[in-house]
Motif scaffolding. Sequence first.
Motif, PDB file in Angstrom:
ATOM      1  N   VAL A   1      28.624 -16.767 -10.564  1.00 36.40           N
ATOM      2  CA  VAL A   1      30.030 -16.940 -10.194  1.00 36.40           C
ATOM      3  C   VAL A   1      30.776 -15.622 -10.376  1.00 36.40           C
ATOM      4  O   VAL A   1      31.522 -15.190  -9.487  1.00 36.40           O
TER       5      VAL A   1
ATOM      6  N   LYS B   1      29.426 -24.287  -4.991  1.00 42.32           N
ATOM      7  CA  LYS B   1      28.941 -25.669  -5.047  1.00 42.32           C
ATOM      8  C   LYS B   1      29.145 -26.378  -3.712  1.00 42.32           C
ATOM      9  O   LYS B   1      28.294 -27.165  -3.290  1.00 42.32           O
TER      10      LYS B   1
ATOM     11  N   VAL C   1      25.153 -23.770 -10.792  1.00 37.71           N
ATOM     12  CA  VAL C   1      25.538 -22.375 -10.598  1.00 37.71           C
ATOM     13  C   VAL C   1      25.735 -21.728 -11.960  1.00 37.71           C
ATOM     14  O   VAL C   1      26.476 -22.248 -12.799  1.00 37.71           O
TER      15      VAL C   1
ATOM     16  N   GLU D   1      27.130 -18.977 -14.634  1.00 34.39           N
ATOM     17  CA  GLU D   1      28.392 -18.248 -14.765  1.00 34.39           C
ATOM     18  C   GLU D   1      28.235 -16.801 -14.298  1.00 34.39           C
ATOM     19  O   GLU D   1      29.165 -16.223 -13.749  1.00 34.39           O
TER      20      GLU D   1
ATOM     21  N   LYS E   1      33.416 -20.793  -8.123  1.00 38.57           N
ATOM     22  CA  LYS E   1      32.339 -21.731  -8.438  1.00 38.57           C
ATOM     23  C   LYS E   1      32.385 -22.923  -7.490  1.00 38.57           C
ATOM     24  O   LYS E   1      31.348 -23.382  -6.996  1.00 38.57           O
TER      25      LYS E   1
END
Length: 66
Positions: A26, A14, A21, A23, A10
């Motif tokens: 990610v 970023k 973002v 989950e 993550k």
Amino acid sequence: MAELPLAPVKRIIKQSGAARVSEDAVAELRDELEAHAEDRARESKQYAEHAGRKTVQAADVRTSRR
């Protein structure tokens, strides 16, 4: 299968400029990174075996990039 923790993945997303973002995003990137790493590791091992070694060296990993 998931070996990589989600937080660093993550953070990478970023740092690339994403303000937010999900989950799911990610987890998807983590899965793709792991699949790519496993492929490269497998190729690197094959290069080491071809050279008659049991130890994978940095040169094997660099060669697997090609």
